[in-house]
Motif scaffolding. Structure first.
Motif: not given
Length: 156
Positions: A49-57
């Motif tokens: 889902a592409g949530m590997a970077t801050s703040p999504w992680v």
């Protein structure tokens, strides 16, 4: 007469026939499964889902924790502490409170272990294991004797 209590149609909880050892084994198996659900959700969110970077992680980690914890609630309620009380919202609320507290305990113990243990290749893994074990013991004790407390013979 019509029952207005949504829990009224549920059969009253009876003391479980399984012993403490069986509950510990079921709790451990369910915990392992829920850890995989948590990790799988986290991996799916971060890698697919592409949530590997801050703040999504951090959002992904929060979502995965909630999914794993919710799974743990229903599985432990059904299979580990089936004889426990059934008081709906209060039970869910006490479960949420317990897991909120133990989440912070786990984070705190992890941080403490990082300060106490000398740096090594295994430091983070060992710190995680100690913090997870601490939270797991607290969770089992509180789930068994508070959240899913079995009715005493006087309550039946």
């Amino acid at each position: 007469m019509v029952a207005t209590d949504p829990q009224a149609d549920m059969q009253a909880a009876q003391p479980s026939d399984i012993g403490l050892l069986a509950q510990l084994i079921r709790f451990a198996l369910i915990g392992g499964f829920c850890a995989l659900v948590d990790l799988g959700t986290y991996t799916l969110l971060t890698q697919v889902a592409g949530m590997a970077t801050s703040p999504w992680v951090d959002v992904a980690r929060a979502i995965s924790f909630i999914v794993g914890t919710t799974t743990a609630f229903f599985l432990n309620r059904k299979f580990t502490f089936a004889g426990g009380r059934r008081d709906g919202k209060a039970q869910v609320g006490s479960f949420v409170l317990l897991y909120t507290v133990t989440f912070f305990v786990a984070v705190g113990v992890n941080q403490l272990m990082l300060e106490v243990l000398p740096p090594s290749a295994w430091q983070h893994t060992l710190c995680w294991a100690v913090s997870q074990a601490t939270a797991t013991v607290i969770n089992f004790v509180m789930l068994k004797w508070v959240v899913f407390r079995e009715p005493s013979t006087e309550e039946n």
